[in-house]
Design an enzyme around this catalytic site. Sequence first.
Site, PDB file in Angstrom:
ATOM      1  N   THR A  65       0.870  -1.175   0.000  1.00  0.00           N
ATOM      2  CA  THR A  65       0.000   0.000   0.000  1.00  0.00           C
ATOM      3  C   THR A  65       0.909   1.227   0.000  1.00  0.00           C
ATOM      4  O   THR A  65       2.064   1.146   0.409  1.00  0.00           O
ATOM      5  CB  THR A  65      -0.894   0.046   1.251  1.00  0.00           C
ATOM      6  OG1 THR A  65      -0.040   0.144   2.397  1.00  0.00           O
ATOM      7  CG2 THR A  65      -1.755  -1.188   1.378  1.00  0.00           C
ATOM      8  N   GLU A  72      -5.783  -3.885  -0.831  1.00  0.00           N
ATOM      9  CA  GLU A  72      -6.166  -5.075  -0.045  1.00  0.00           C
ATOM     10  C   GLU A  72      -7.319  -5.856  -0.678  1.00  0.00           C
ATOM     11  O   GLU A  72      -7.630  -6.954  -0.243  1.00  0.00           O
ATOM     12  CB  GLU A  72      -6.603  -4.649   1.361  1.00  0.00           C
ATOM     13  CG  GLU A  72      -5.484  -4.156   2.266  1.00  0.00           C
ATOM     14  CD  GLU A  72      -5.228  -2.659   2.133  1.00  0.00           C
ATOM     15  OE1 GLU A  72      -5.547  -2.087   1.063  1.00  0.00           O
ATOM     16  OE2 GLU A  72      -4.689  -2.055   3.073  1.00  0.00           O
ATOM     17  N   LYS A  94     -14.643  16.535  11.943  1.00  0.00           N
ATOM     18  CA  LYS A  94     -15.497  16.408  13.126  1.00  0.00           C
ATOM     19  C   LYS A  94     -15.717  17.798  13.704  1.00  0.00           C
ATOM     20  O   LYS A  94     -14.880  18.329  14.413  1.00  0.00           O
ATOM     21  CB  LYS A  94     -14.849  15.482  14.148  1.00  0.00           C
ATOM     22  CG  LYS A  94     -14.642  14.089  13.584  1.00  0.00           C
ATOM     23  CD  LYS A  94     -14.021  13.148  14.588  1.00  0.00           C
ATOM     24  CE  LYS A  94     -13.643  11.845  13.915  1.00  0.00           C
ATOM     25  NZ  LYS A  94     -12.249  11.794  13.455  1.00  0.00           N
ATOM     26  N   TRP A 100     -20.363  15.160  11.946  1.00  0.00           N
ATOM     27  CA  TRP A 100     -19.396  14.857  10.891  1.00  0.00           C
ATOM     28  C   TRP A 100     -19.728  15.646   9.634  1.00  0.00           C
ATOM     29  O   TRP A 100     -20.887  15.710   9.209  1.00  0.00           O
ATOM     30  CB  TRP A 100     -19.443  13.369  10.544  1.00  0.00           C
ATOM     31  CG  TRP A 100     -18.749  12.511  11.541  1.00  0.00           C
ATOM     32  CD1 TRP A 100     -18.248  12.900  12.747  1.00  0.00           C
ATOM     33  CD2 TRP A 100     -18.488  11.110  11.420  1.00  0.00           C
ATOM     34  NE1 TRP A 100     -17.690  11.816  13.402  1.00  0.00           N
ATOM     35  CE2 TRP A 100     -17.830  10.711  12.594  1.00  0.00           C
ATOM     36  CE3 TRP A 100     -18.737  10.156  10.440  1.00  0.00           C
ATOM     37  CZ2 TRP A 100     -17.411   9.410  12.823  1.00  0.00           C
ATOM     38  CZ3 TRP A 100     -18.334   8.861  10.659  1.00  0.00           C
ATOM     39  CH2 TRP A 100     -17.669   8.475  11.839  1.00  0.00           C
TER      40      TRP A 100
HETATM   41  P1  ADP Z   1      -3.876   3.892  -0.380  1.00  0.00           P
HETATM   42  O1  ADP Z   1      -4.752   3.288   0.697  1.00  0.00           O
HETATM   43  O2  ADP Z   1      -2.457   3.855  -0.038  1.00  0.00           O
HETATM   44  O3  ADP Z   1      -4.371   5.219  -0.896  1.00  0.00           O
HETATM   45  P2  ADP Z   1      -5.183   2.235  -2.321  1.00  0.00           P
HETATM   46  O4  ADP Z   1      -4.993   2.459  -3.749  1.00  0.00           O
HETATM   47  O5  ADP Z   1      -5.278   0.860  -1.851  1.00  0.00           O
HETATM   48  O6  ADP Z   1      -3.992   2.918  -1.642  1.00  0.00           O
HETATM   49  O7  ADP Z   1      -6.431   3.092  -1.871  1.00  0.00           O
HETATM   50  C1  ADP Z   1      -7.638   2.551  -1.425  1.00  0.00           C
HETATM   51  C2  ADP Z   1      -8.529   3.656  -0.963  1.00  0.00           C
HETATM   52  O8  ADP Z   1      -8.823   4.555  -2.036  1.00  0.00           O
HETATM   53  C3  ADP Z   1      -9.878   3.199  -0.501  1.00  0.00           C
HETATM   54  O9  ADP Z   1      -9.828   2.718   0.811  1.00  0.00           O
HETATM   55  C4  ADP Z   1     -10.694   4.479  -0.633  1.00  0.00           C
HETATM   56  O10 ADP Z   1     -10.499   5.342   0.461  1.00  0.00           O
HETATM   57  C5  ADP Z   1     -10.103   5.118  -1.841  1.00  0.00           C
HETATM   58  N1  ADP Z   1     -10.950   4.852  -3.019  1.00  0.00           N
HETATM   59  C6  ADP Z   1     -10.783   3.939  -3.973  1.00  0.00           C
HETATM   60  N2  ADP Z   1     -11.748   4.003  -4.897  1.00  0.00           N
HETATM   61  C7  ADP Z   1     -12.591   4.997  -4.502  1.00  0.00           C
HETATM   62  C8  ADP Z   1     -13.793   5.562  -5.021  1.00  0.00           C
HETATM   63  N3  ADP Z   1     -14.346   5.145  -6.151  1.00  0.00           N
HETATM   64  N4  ADP Z   1     -14.374   6.556  -4.318  1.00  0.00           N
HETATM   65  C9  ADP Z   1     -13.836   7.008  -3.170  1.00  0.00           C
HETATM   66  N5  ADP Z   1     -12.697   6.538  -2.644  1.00  0.00           N
HETATM   67  C10 ADP Z   1     -12.072   5.538  -3.295  1.00  0.00           C
END
Ligand code: ADP
Length: 549
Positions: free
Chosen positions: A187, A331, A443, A448
């Site tokens: 990640t 993940e 917050k 929120w």
């Molecule tokens: P990192 O967690 O390091 O940014 P990832 O590419 O695994 O790397 O990111 C996953 C995160 O990206 C998700 O948990 C979410 O917060 C965000 N995410 C992915 N797709 C979307 C989407 N379509 N809309 C909003 N958030 C998204």
Amino acid sequence: MLSTMQDVPLLVSRILQHGMTIHGRSRITTWTGEAEPHRRTFAEAGTRAHQLAHALRDELGVRPDERVATLMWNNAEHVEAYFAIPSMGAVLHTLNLRLPPEQLVWIVNHAADRVVLVNGSLLPLLVPLLPHLPTVEHVVVSGPGDRSGLDALPVRVHDYEDLIAGRPTRFDWPELDERQAAAMCYTSGTTGDPKGVVYSHRSVYLHSMQVNMTESMGLTDRDTSLIVVPQFHVNAWGLPHATFMTGIGMLMPDRFLQPAPLAEMIEREKPSHAAAVPTIWQGLLAEVTANPRDLTSMKQVTIGGSACPPALMEAYDRLGVRLCHAWGMTETSPLGTMAHPPAGLSAEEEWPYRITQGRFPAGVEARLVGPGGDVLPWDGESAGELEVRGNWIAAAYFGGVGAEPVRPEDKFSEDGWLKTGDVGVITSEGFLTLTDRAKDVIKSGGEWISSVELENALMAHPEIAEAAVVAVPDEKWGERPLATVVLRDGATADYSALREFLGGTIAKWQLPERWTAVDAVPKTSVGKFDKKKIRELHRLGQLEVTTLD
Ligand code: ADP
């Protein structure tokens, strides 16, 4: 009673063999920046994957389970590595070339990579890191680039083409256990050290089938997919594997990821599908607004990785290109949801479904967990943290060579679900709307405020190119939103006017008082708004903030 069915392991080598024979004529087209792109059939790439596996085992001594790293753009050679390395029983470790150097060093050392496949154009990035990478013994260079910096280093340097040339064209792929590691991806470490997710052959196989289902991307050998999402970012959303299952042509941009070459690629090669994060589509939109191009070959575009602003979707609708919103994470391999509306609706009725993150496929179970730990109803209103489980969802992180996998409590529930860190609501039909990442929620006075909702509303303003909203400390309310906006050239709106505009759709108490304009919103290594950076700039007093009454 046991079934009477065969139990054939789900292996990456099976996907490879299928693609290179049944879909041998399908092509990988790699952009070169020259008059003609480079074209290679699946049959040719597959044969070269066999040769690469021979080279890695016979010449470099790669053993089963060993991690082989790639530091590469999206191109045909990277696809060959995608198949050769897992098929031979080793583990493909894709390195994110946009990470800060110290994180890359940490990751390579943590995975103890002994071999790195690198594009020549990325040697300026790799060479300075090598003295800090004691486990790396072999560097295999693909494509042009200045290799002289490698001379003084204690590594063996190979040319990719020379290394595979003349090798046997058939590797006897081992019959592996389908639960064995096939690939790993860390990640991006926006919070704390990067965490290694290790995909199995089984998870890759099942995820590829899901990618190909109609309710996901649903492409066939009549399609070509422009794969902009990097192969180092969650396996390019599983597309390189999925394409070999159904023969989808791949259009690979290599290092030409700027809006102008992407527009040219689309107009010339006419892909029917494309996959990329919103930042790419924002950039392309600005480009084709200034220099019109025909993008209409793209019948479907998968957009995800961060929230797709509805205004962006509308802008592409006007260009005749339909964006389909998807949610996922490293993940989750990454396919979690896709926003195809239910059948039988008019365009107007489809809209509220299209702007959600989408619904879950059969292979992904989801639940929302409230602040008190209760599982919340799918009523479209109760907001909680999204937890998921399924065959391509991580159960733990890589703990290091020879160590047990780790399951941090904030990431995995006691009963084994993945805690996504995303907050949202789910409707009774299973459509997910994310309101925030848990750590980005604002917050304010015990309530929120969704930063994503404010951003989407701001980005619907014609004079705003980009907007990111973060929480900043406030004496009275605890936290309040800070709106960071990028104004388009010639913009005349002032902050009061922008706040008034927001008032059309956002509750009054949620409207930001604090505003700042920047040239560009800082982005993470995978092109998302880097809110941590914005908060830090604010903390250090490096943003010029205007506070409205
Ligand atoms: P990192 O967690 O390091 O940014 P990832 O590419 O695994 O790397 O990111 C996953 C995160 O990206 C998700 O948990 C979410 O917060 C965000 N995410 C992915 N797709 C979307 C989407 N379509 N809309 C909003 N958030 C998204």
